[in-house]
Scaffold this active site. Structure first.
Site, PDB file in Angstrom:
ATOM      1  N   ASP B  23       2.880   9.535   4.237  1.00 51.23           N
ATOM      2  CA  ASP B  23       3.070  10.280   2.989  1.00 51.23           C
ATOM      3  C   ASP B  23       2.129  11.476   2.963  1.00 51.23           C
ATOM      4  OD1 ASP B  23       4.864   8.452   2.070  1.00 51.23           O
ATOM      5  OD2 ASP B  23       3.704   7.812   0.326  1.00 51.23           O
ATOM      6  N   LYS B  80      11.806  11.775  -1.042  1.00 51.48           N
ATOM      7  CA  LYS B  80      12.315  10.686  -1.878  1.00 51.48           C
ATOM      8  C   LYS B  80      13.202  11.211  -3.009  1.00 51.48           C
ATOM      9  CE  LYS B  80       8.112   7.848  -1.427  1.00 51.48           C
ATOM     10  NZ  LYS B  80       8.559   6.704  -0.633  1.00 51.48           N
ATOM     11  N   ARG B 164       8.566 -11.383   5.728  1.00 52.78           N
ATOM     12  CA  ARG B 164       8.800 -12.798   6.084  1.00 52.78           C
ATOM     13  C   ARG B 164      10.130 -13.282   5.503  1.00 52.78           C
ATOM     14  NH1 ARG B 164       5.426 -15.628   8.933  1.00 52.78           N
ATOM     15  NH2 ARG B 164       3.188 -15.188   8.967  1.00 52.78           N
ATOM     16  N   GLY B 213       1.743  -0.841   0.926  1.00 54.83           N
ATOM     17  CA  GLY B 213       0.456  -1.536   0.897  1.00 54.83           C
ATOM     18  C   GLY B 213      -0.315  -1.508   2.203  1.00 54.83           C
ATOM     19  N   GLY B 234       1.641   5.081   2.982  1.00 51.63           N
ATOM     20  CA  GLY B 234       1.706   5.974   1.830  1.00 51.63           C
ATOM     21  C   GLY B 234       0.325   6.401   1.418  1.00 51.63           C
ATOM     22  N   SER B 235      -0.208   5.703   0.420  1.00 52.82           N
ATOM     23  CA  SER B 235      -1.507   6.070  -0.128  1.00 52.82           C
ATOM     24  C   SER B 235      -2.642   5.747   0.837  1.00 52.82           C
ATOM     25  CB  SER B 235      -1.718   5.315  -1.439  1.00 52.82           C
ATOM     26  OG  SER B 235      -0.525   5.365  -2.206  1.00 52.82           O
TER      27      SER B 235
END
Lengths: 198, 293
Positions: B23, B80, B164, B213, B234-235
């Site tokens: 990102d 996005k 999972r 995450g 991302g972050s």
């Protein structure tokens, strides 16, 4: 059995490995310098040539790959062909310049210009090859020692030199194995030739 | 000659395998990402962590900013659009974006329907929490699937749960007998033909990436070992104290995700990762992963 490696820094290496196996070759994933030992040929897959350039120098070097490619058969597709060729004129990409072909990156534009086309192959003209072009490079000019095996829209898209094979499209994304088989045959001939000359 | 076919769309996703998609919010960050070895950048005005902090309605990014980033890098550029907002998607396609993420990170525009992605030449990636959601998106024409995870938290727990779940459900389908597949499709809420395809092939028909995450090289390796074929960060990069080093470390961790020696080496010397928020502590209405249907 022919031992082929597939450079696995990033990109469509697993698809190449599966196709080469299906052609009856022994396949090794190449991530480290030691993985090149004993290989008869190598595939440089499609992916991002900037990423591959960046990662050459970590666990496997540009020089290791260059030394291998200088003396052994190598098949480059898309980003892999960009690395084999010359003239990209972009500091982000370090080319081997082992194939005398001037190559422009992303020559067709963004992804919405990516396309498929059915093209005849020089070595099997009766059945067209379903060629998938993804943000493809373009071969702008060729040296005298490079042969065109297929063209599309007036530009060469599959080429070969004495040791190397290069495609601007992605034969590994289809079930048609003819181009990989051609590469394996090329490796065999080169291997036999080497034996005879020694 | 044909453009925009499904195999052309999936083809680009195939080329992004074994890589990191980062990102970025401006040209400088895009260059740092490309120099670090990113396979693609996601151009957006605010990274998910800031969208959380900022509040309000999160929309498609400003076209000018997307075009500047496209100009600055040679790798594919993603952007996005809001879930169901096909007009934003039409604009992004017109701008020449290489991949569109119909993303739960932005405020949804339609609470019933996603975009009919087969109408577009440009490929789409969509998030999922389980196999049924993945197959509904593929049924609409998505050319790549990613876990949703919980974006902007730096907490890997939701991405692990979603990966999972998807991989486990694929393994279960592969063990069913043909008679059981219709009921399985009903329970999954997924198109029968795709359920049948998965039972036969034991994998998704499009590349399967991880997102939501990932903040460290170890997180990236974890997701790859669980079955992801690439990772979105991302972050995690530009909210850390050392974006350049962290970006390079995560790229190396993805190529060598099975080599603990590499993972140890690249993890050494990194400064602090983003501090993050525990996903478990988020109020239900703040969970982005719940967006999408």
């Amino acid at each position: 059995m022919i031992k082929t490696g597939v450079l696995a820094i990033q990109g469509a290496f697993a698809r190449h490995a599966a196709t080469l196996s299906a052609c009856g070759a022994e396949v090794r994933i190449v991530k480290y310098r030691r993985d090149l030992e004993g290989l008869d040929g190598l595939v440089l897959p499609g992916g991002e040539s900037t990423t591959m350039t960046k990662m050459m120098g970590y666990r496997i070097n540009y020089e290791d790959l260059f030394r291998f490619a200088e003396k052994n058969p190598v098949f480059g597709t898309c980003a892999g062909l960009i690395l084999l060729g010359r003239g990209a004129d972009d500091a982000r990409v370090r080319q081997f310049a082992l194939v005398d072909a001037e190559i422009t990156r992303n020559a067709y534009g963004s992804q919405k210009e990516s396309f498929v086309d059915d093209i005849p192959l020089e070595f099997d003209r009766d059945n067209a090859f379903h060629a998938i072009f993804i943000r493809a490079p373009r071969i702008q000019s060729l040296g005298n020692n490079v042969r065109v095996l297929a063209s599309c829209g007036g530009f060469p898209v599959l080429i070969e030199s004495e040791l190397h094979l290069g495609a601007t499209f992605h034969p590994e994304l289809t079930d048609d194995r003819r181009i990989h088989q051609y590469f394996i045959q090329k490796i065999k001939e080169i291997k036999n030739g080497k034996k005879q000359s020694t | 000659m044909k453009k925009g076919t499904f195999e052309v769309k999936v083809g680009l996703a195939e080329m992004l395998k074994g890589g990191v998609i980062m990102d970025v919010t401006n040209v400088d960050q895009a260059r740092i990402a490309e120099d670090a070895g990113a396979v693609s950048v996601m151009a957006l005005e605010r990274i998910p962590a800031d969208i959380r902090a900022f509040g309000g309605i999160a929309r498609m990014s400003n076209p000018e900013m997307i075009l500047k980033i496209k100009e600055a890098v040679s790798i594919p550029v993603m952007a996005k659009c809001r879930i169901g907002h096909f007009a934003e998607a039409q604009i992004l396609q017109e701008l020449g974006v290489d991949f569109i993420d119909e993303s739960e990170v932005l405020t949804p525009a339609d609470e019933e329907n996603h975009i009919w992605k087969k109408d577009f030449h440009v490929p789409f990636v969509c998030g999922c929490r389980n196999l049924g959601e993945a197959l509904r998106r593929i049924g609409e024409g998505a050319a790549m699937i990613r876990t949703k995870g919980e974006p902007g938290t730096g907490d890997i727990v939701e991405a692990v749960r979603h990966m999972r779940m998807v991989m486990g459900e694929i393994r279960r389908l592969a063990n069913l007998d043909h008679t059981e597949l219709m009921a399985a499709a009903k329970h999954l809420g997924a198109p029968f033909e795709l359920v049948e395809w998965i039972a036969k092939n034991g994998k998704l028909p499009v590349p399967n990436f991880a997102a939501g995450g990932i903040a460290t090289p170890a997180d990236a390796s974890l997701m790859m070992q669980l079955g992801a074929e690439s990772v979105f960060v991302g972050s995690g990069i530009f909210k850390s104290d050392d974006p350049k080093q962290r970006a390079e470390a995560i790229v190396k961790a993805v190529t060598h995700y099975l080599d603990p020696a590499v993972l140890a080496e690249v993890s050494k010397g990194l400064k602090d990762a983003m501090s993050g928020i525990a996903a478990a502590g988020l109020p239900e209405e703040e969970k982005m992963a719940k967006r999408g249907w």
